[in-house]
Design a protein around this motif. Structure first.
Motif, PDB file in Angstrom:
ATOM      1  N   ARG A   1      24.477 -72.140  64.537  1.00  0.00           N
ATOM      2  CA  ARG A   1      24.999 -73.209  65.396  1.00  0.00           C
ATOM      3  C   ARG A   1      24.519 -73.076  66.828  1.00  0.00           C
ATOM      4  O   ARG A   1      24.441 -74.069  67.569  1.00  0.00           O
ATOM      5  CB  ARG A   1      26.527 -73.214  65.366  1.00  0.00           C
ATOM      6  CG  ARG A   1      27.172 -71.969  65.917  1.00  0.00           C
ATOM      7  CD  ARG A   1      28.664 -72.131  66.121  1.00  0.00           C
ATOM      8  NE  ARG A   1      29.287 -70.878  66.520  1.00  0.00           N
ATOM      9  CZ  ARG A   1      29.245 -70.391  67.763  1.00  0.00           C
ATOM     10  NH1 ARG A   1      28.599 -71.055  68.710  1.00  0.00           N
ATOM     11  NH2 ARG A   1      29.854 -69.247  68.045  1.00  0.00           N
TER      12      ARG A   1
ATOM     13  N   PRO B   1      23.396 -76.408  56.627  1.00  0.00           N
ATOM     14  CA  PRO B   1      24.536 -75.493  56.778  1.00  0.00           C
ATOM     15  C   PRO B   1      24.183 -74.049  57.123  1.00  0.00           C
ATOM     16  O   PRO B   1      25.050 -73.317  57.589  1.00  0.00           O
ATOM     17  CB  PRO B   1      25.232 -75.565  55.413  1.00  0.00           C
ATOM     18  CG  PRO B   1      24.183 -76.040  54.468  1.00  0.00           C
ATOM     19  CD  PRO B   1      23.301 -76.941  55.258  1.00  0.00           C
ATOM     20  N   ARG B   2      22.951 -73.640  56.908  1.00  0.00           N
ATOM     21  CA  ARG B   2      22.624 -72.231  57.144  1.00  0.00           C
ATOM     22  C   ARG B   2      21.838 -71.999  58.424  1.00  0.00           C
ATOM     23  O   ARG B   2      21.330 -70.895  58.652  1.00  0.00           O
ATOM     24  CB  ARG B   2      21.855 -71.674  55.932  1.00  0.00           C
ATOM     25  CG  ARG B   2      22.793 -71.268  54.788  1.00  0.00           C
ATOM     26  CD  ARG B   2      22.069 -70.981  53.512  1.00  0.00           C
ATOM     27  NE  ARG B   2      21.669 -72.202  52.828  1.00  0.00           N
ATOM     28  CZ  ARG B   2      22.495 -72.950  52.093  1.00  0.00           C
ATOM     29  NH1 ARG B   2      23.754 -72.603  51.955  1.00  0.00           N
ATOM     30  NH2 ARG B   2      22.069 -74.056  51.504  1.00  0.00           N
TER      31      ARG B   2
ATOM     32  N   GLN C   1      25.305 -79.077  61.153  1.00  0.00           N
ATOM     33  CA  GLN C   1      25.465 -78.045  60.135  1.00  0.00           C
ATOM     34  C   GLN C   1      25.891 -78.628  58.788  1.00  0.00           C
ATOM     35  O   GLN C   1      25.678 -77.995  57.759  1.00  0.00           O
ATOM     36  CB  GLN C   1      26.465 -76.978  60.597  1.00  0.00           C
ATOM     37  CG  GLN C   1      25.856 -75.970  61.560  1.00  0.00           C
ATOM     38  CD  GLN C   1      26.684 -74.712  61.686  1.00  0.00           C
ATOM     39  OE1 GLN C   1      27.914 -74.754  61.679  1.00  0.00           O
ATOM     40  NE2 GLN C   1      26.010 -73.578  61.803  1.00  0.00           N
TER      41      GLN C   1
ATOM     42  N   THR D   1      27.337 -69.855  60.926  1.00  0.00           N
ATOM     43  CA  THR D   1      26.907 -70.734  59.850  1.00  0.00           C
ATOM     44  C   THR D   1      28.116 -71.158  59.025  1.00  0.00           C
ATOM     45  O   THR D   1      29.198 -70.569  59.146  1.00  0.00           O
ATOM     46  CB  THR D   1      25.882 -70.042  58.935  1.00  0.00           C
ATOM     47  OG1 THR D   1      26.464 -68.856  58.402  1.00  0.00           O
ATOM     48  CG2 THR D   1      24.612 -69.676  59.717  1.00  0.00           C
ATOM     49  N   LEU D   2      27.925 -72.138  58.156  1.00  0.00           N
ATOM     50  CA  LEU D   2      29.045 -72.674  57.388  1.00  0.00           C
ATOM     51  C   LEU D   2      29.509 -71.755  56.275  1.00  0.00           C
ATOM     52  O   LEU D   2      30.603 -71.947  55.737  1.00  0.00           O
ATOM     53  CB  LEU D   2      28.664 -74.032  56.788  1.00  0.00           C
ATOM     54  CG  LEU D   2      28.664 -75.233  57.739  1.00  0.00           C
ATOM     55  CD1 LEU D   2      28.390 -76.504  56.967  1.00  0.00           C
ATOM     56  CD2 LEU D   2      29.979 -75.343  58.501  1.00  0.00           C
TER      57      LEU D   2
END
Length: 448
Positions: free
Chosen positions: A316, A312-313, A308, A16-17
């Protein structure tokens, strides 16, 4: 060697980011990765457009074509390298970097455009792999089987992206170098001397080569974020991709001559025939076909990274599998030959955007405070140079293959009394106009 060093060496991209990216890719990893991307199966057929970018009766000389491929590759890869450096410095993927340029909400616009073009490119590459396999083995194995197999391999690579890049460096790159060298020797021996032509279409040829390179601008930071240094990220792109693309186009000139210009113009995959027919051709061409999955891997993985930016959460890996399935499905049902015109429009979007980003990040000093948070404020002013750069691209570009789109820009040229000259480059012009306007806006902002 300690366990910590071993873990770092084999670290994978974060899921995740909100997780920091490991900095595990050195200059050799970056160079090998971009060198593999610089060799494309249909890059060989693109040599037809390098030799005769205007499609008239006045092609370039062989020397002019080689010089155009070198100049265009250097300019194009320098642009890609500039796009990679902020990724190495901030640790953020390409579309997340655009939060600092446009703001979090506005960055969704180029992100969606990038997702669309990446899915299209990914499907195109799966089609190329399947057609390349059929060129070797014939039609006994149906096209869908090869496309699905390529899609499965592509998706598997995206689950472990840093491992895939290390695999390319250790094993695949050597095979690619040997294969390209082998075909270069064979084609130089079998192809008649390339004579005739002129330098008149040199600038359009350079523009064409730049366009081949800058298609990677909106994904460069996705891999540079894992680079150990900015120098490794920039040098890997410029060195690895330039050498590989020039070699690919040079070999392609001879392959097109052997296959016949008319045959390649009617069907780009006709360029595969001389490769397969060469001594040991099936073996070495098979290596290039298998390696083509690194192109589809880069497209699918970068699509996941773009998603993402919007979510963003989300893991991927979930995005990678979903995009891999979607891309494979598109490759099965869509005529990917019709996608080229749209990709030209996408290129016109991202080259001027890079001009805005490069000036704002490097020259105006905003890179020190680049805001990539989810709350980054909207910067509508940056849309102005981006749009004007887009307009510049199409005012300077050769006529589009889409008739209604070409009519719009022909009308615009007539309205302002402008006639593009043969030496003008749409890519360079769009980049410079967008960059200079951004520089002017920055000076105005400081004065106020």
């Amino acid at each position: 060697m300690t366990s910590d060093v071993i873990d770092a060496k084999h670290a994978e991209a974060p899921l995740t980011l909100d997780q920091a990216p490991p900095k595990t890719l050195g200059a050799l990893d970056q160079s090998a990765f971009w060198a593999n991307l610089g060799v494309s199966l249909l890059g060989f057929s693109f040599a037809l457009f390098l030799i005769n970018p205007l499609g008239d009766d006045n092609p370039l000389t062989f020397t002019a074509a080689l010089v155009a491929s070198l100049v265009g590759s250097l300019i194009g890869t320098a642009m890609v390298g500039l796009a990679a450096v902020p990724g190495a410095q901030t640790g953020q993927p390409a579309m997340v970097l655009l939060r600092g340029l446009f703001g979090a909400r506005l960055s969704a616009v180029p992100t969606v455009l990038n997702i669309i073009q990446m899915i299209g490119w990914g499907a195109f590459e799966l089609w190329v792999v399947a057609m390349g396999a059929q060129a070797i083995f014939g039609a006994s194995v149906p096209y869908p089987v090869w496309a699905i197999a390529a899609g499965v391999l592509t998706t598997a690579l995206t689950i472990y992206p840093l491992g895939a890049i290390r695999l390319l460096r250790r094993f695949v790159t050597v095979g690619v170098v040997i294969s390209v060298a082998w075909f270069a020797v064979v084609f130089l021996r079998d192809t008649p001397a390339q004579t005739g032509g002129s330098w008149d279409a040199f600038a359009p040829a350079v523009d064409f080569v730049i366009a081949l390179s800058v298609s990677w601008v909106p994904v460069a930071a996705d891999y540079a974020r894992h680079s150990r240094s900015s120098r490794a990220a920039f040098g890997g792109v410029v060195g690895g991709y330039t050498i590989a693309q020039v070699a690919c186009l040079a070999v392609g000139v001879y392959a097109v001559a052997l296959a016949g210009h008319g045959a390649v113009a009617d069907q780009p995959t006709a360029v595969f025939a001389p490769f397969v027919a060469a001594p040991l051709g099936a073996l070495f061409f098979g290596i290039l076909v298998l390696r083509e999955t690194d192109q589809s891997f880069a497209n699918v993985y970068s699509t996941a990274m773009s998603l993402q930016n919007l979510m963003p959460r989300v893991d991927r890996r979930i995005f990678s599998v979903a995009i891999g399935v979607l891309t494979t499905g598109v490759a099965l049902v869509v005529d990917v030959n019709s996608y080229g015109a749209f990709l030209g429009i996408i290129g016109a979007v991202f080259v001027p955007m890079l001009g805005v980003l490069a000036v704002d990040y490097f020259l105006l000093g905003r890179g020190r405070d680049w805001d990539t948070s989810e709350n980054a404020p909207s910067r509508w002013l940056m849309v102005i140079p981006w749009v004007l750069g887009f307009v510049t691209w199409w005012l300077l570009a050769a006529p589009s293959a889409v008739s209604w789109w070409a009519a719009i820009w022909n009308g615009a040229r007539q309205a302002v009394g402008f006639t593009p000259q043969p030496w003008m480059s749409a890519a360079v012009g769009a980049f410079l106009v967008a960059g200079l306007i951004t520089l002017g806006l920055g000076a105005l902002r400081r004065r106020r």
